[in-house]
Design an enzyme around this catalytic site. Structure first.
Site, PDB file in Angstrom:
ATOM      1  N   ASN A 197      45.211  38.618  36.028  1.00 50.20           N
ATOM      2  CA  ASN A 197      43.893  38.969  35.494  1.00 50.20           C
ATOM      3  C   ASN A 197      44.074  39.705  34.184  1.00 50.20           C
ATOM      4  O   ASN A 197      45.102  40.333  33.958  1.00 50.20           O
ATOM      5  CB  ASN A 197      43.132  39.861  36.486  1.00 50.20           C
TER       6      ASN A 197
ATOM      7  N   MET B 118      34.037  36.598  37.236  1.00 48.07           N
ATOM      8  CA  MET B 118      33.339  37.820  37.638  1.00 48.07           C
ATOM      9  C   MET B 118      33.047  37.854  39.142  1.00 48.07           C
ATOM     10  O   MET B 118      31.911  38.043  39.565  1.00 48.07           O
ATOM     11  CB  MET B 118      32.060  37.991  36.802  1.00 48.07           C
ATOM     12  N   ARG B 119      34.105  37.632  39.929  1.00 48.02           N
ATOM     13  CA  ARG B 119      33.965  37.741  41.383  1.00 48.02           C
ATOM     14  C   ARG B 119      35.172  38.487  41.933  1.00 48.02           C
ATOM     15  O   ARG B 119      36.277  38.374  41.377  1.00 48.02           O
ATOM     16  CB  ARG B 119      33.919  36.347  42.021  1.00 48.02           C
TER      17      ARG B 119
ATOM     18  N   HIS C 280      42.081  42.509  31.598  1.00 48.54           N
ATOM     19  CA  HIS C 280      41.000  43.492  31.592  1.00 48.54           C
ATOM     20  C   HIS C 280      40.937  44.160  30.215  1.00 48.54           C
ATOM     21  O   HIS C 280      41.977  44.559  29.684  1.00 48.54           O
ATOM     22  CB  HIS C 280      41.245  44.533  32.691  1.00 48.54           C
TER      23      HIS C 280
ATOM     24  N   GLY D  98      34.681  32.032  28.023  1.00 50.48           N
ATOM     25  CA  GLY D  98      35.906  31.233  28.101  1.00 50.48           C
ATOM     26  C   GLY D  98      36.810  31.296  26.889  1.00 50.48           C
ATOM     27  O   GLY D  98      37.647  30.414  26.702  1.00 50.48           O
ATOM     28  N   SER D  99      36.698  32.347  26.093  1.00 49.09           N
ATOM     29  CA  SER D  99      37.587  32.408  24.914  1.00 49.09           C
ATOM     30  C   SER D  99      39.042  32.591  25.349  1.00 49.09           C
ATOM     31  O   SER D  99      39.955  32.051  24.703  1.00 49.09           O
ATOM     32  CB  SER D  99      37.158  33.523  23.952  1.00 49.09           C
ATOM     33  N   ASN D 100      39.271  33.298  26.446  1.00 42.32           N
ATOM     34  CA  ASN D 100      40.651  33.431  26.943  1.00 42.32           C
ATOM     35  C   ASN D 100      41.156  32.108  27.519  1.00 42.32           C
ATOM     36  O   ASN D 100      42.317  31.751  27.353  1.00 42.32           O
ATOM     37  CB  ASN D 100      40.747  34.550  27.986  1.00 42.32           C
TER      38      ASN D 100
HETATM   39  C1  GAR Z   1      37.359  39.334  28.676  1.00 42.47           C
HETATM   40  O1  GAR Z   1      37.152  40.354  27.725  1.00 42.47           O
HETATM   41  C2  GAR Z   1      38.047  39.890  29.895  1.00 42.47           C
HETATM   42  O2  GAR Z   1      38.951  40.914  29.585  1.00 42.47           O
HETATM   43  C3  GAR Z   1      36.881  40.396  30.695  1.00 42.47           C
HETATM   44  O3  GAR Z   1      35.908  39.409  30.548  1.00 42.47           O
HETATM   45  C4  GAR Z   1      36.018  38.854  29.239  1.00 42.47           C
HETATM   46  C5  GAR Z   1      35.940  37.362  29.329  1.00 42.47           C
HETATM   47  O4  GAR Z   1      35.872  36.792  28.059  1.00 42.47           O
HETATM   48  N1  GAR Z   1      37.240  40.599  32.078  1.00 42.47           N
HETATM   49  C6  GAR Z   1      36.870  41.662  32.789  1.00 42.47           C
HETATM   50  O5  GAR Z   1      36.154  42.555  32.348  1.00 42.47           O
HETATM   51  C7  GAR Z   1      37.423  41.695  34.199  1.00 42.47           C
HETATM   52  N2  GAR Z   1      37.206  42.971  34.808  1.00 42.47           N
HETATM   53  P1  GAR Z   1      36.054  35.237  27.835  1.00 42.47           P
HETATM   54  O6  GAR Z   1      35.114  34.550  28.837  1.00 42.47           O
HETATM   55  O7  GAR Z   1      35.636  34.980  26.416  1.00 42.47           O
HETATM   56  O8  GAR Z   1      37.489  34.905  28.110  1.00 42.47           O
END
Ligand code: GAR
Length: 201
Positions: free
Chosen positions: A106, A89-90, A108, A11-13
């Protein structure tokens, strides 16, 4: 504008977007976190930031579609205008994507269309790429495929470790994703088919 963030993990984003809204950089209401994992750390971040946290447990639904229908129900109840996937992740069903067409973002951790799917940072490093980066895009029916909104590249340094590269990618994500949400909420993103045009700030 009401925003829902969907996340499954750290969840850092999520936190970067919440902080950006708190300091007024994003002028919208982060109404709810929806998660599919009871033990996801993002739920603690939601609690700390006083954001409503709704767990939708996939094991309680017979199919992916039924799970998505429950998510849609929550989004409608909360009057959500923008859905932000942040490490969710779904794969979304066609019904979900259609219901919120061009209103699902989204992020990536690679320069799409390279390294779609999981472990994108590691795969770019193992491929000995000279550059990789971050992409923010609209979500369509295919994984990591929708129209690209923002992309930024970073050079991979000689001998760089996975940990260091991940750190640099995540730092970049935490700038790019709040920017994309800000642009969307200020209606600066115009989309026609796959062509995305951005009115500068
Ligand atoms: C992020 O790096 C995002 O780009 C990736 O999951 C991570 C979640 O980090 N998403 C994917 O790979 C989607 N295909 P977070 O939970 O710290 O935000």
């Amino acid at each position: 504008m009401n925003i829902a963030i969907l996340a499954s993990g750290n969840g850092s984003n999520f936190e970067a977007i919440v902080k950006a809204a708190k300091r007024g950089y994003i002028k919208a209401f982060i109404k709810v976190l929806i998660t599919d994992k009871s033990n996801a750390y993002v739920r603690q971040r939601a609690k700390r930031n006083k954001i409503k946290d709704i767990l939708i447990d996939p094991s309680k639904f017979k199919s992916r579609l039924e799970f998505d229908e429950e998510v849609i129900k929550v989004l409608e109840k909360e009057k959500i205008d923008l859905v932000v996937l942040a490490g969710f992740m779904r794969i979304l069903s066609a019904k979900f994507v259609k219901r919120f067409k061009n209103r699902i973002l989204n992020i990536h951790p690679a320069l799409l269309p390279a390294f779609k799917g999981e472990n994108a940072i590691r795969r770019a490093l193992q491929h000995n790429c000279k550059v990789t980066g971050v992409t923010v895009h609209f979500v369509d029916e295919k994984v990591d495929n929708g129209p690209i909104i923002l992309q930024q590249a970073i050079e991979i340094k000689r001998g760089e470790t996975l940990e260091r590269l991940e750190e640099r990618i995540h730092n970049l994500e935490h700038k790019l994703y709040p920017l994309a949400v800000k642009l969307f909420t200020e209606r600066r993103i115009k989309i026609k088919n796959r062509n995305v045009e951005i009115e500068p700030l």
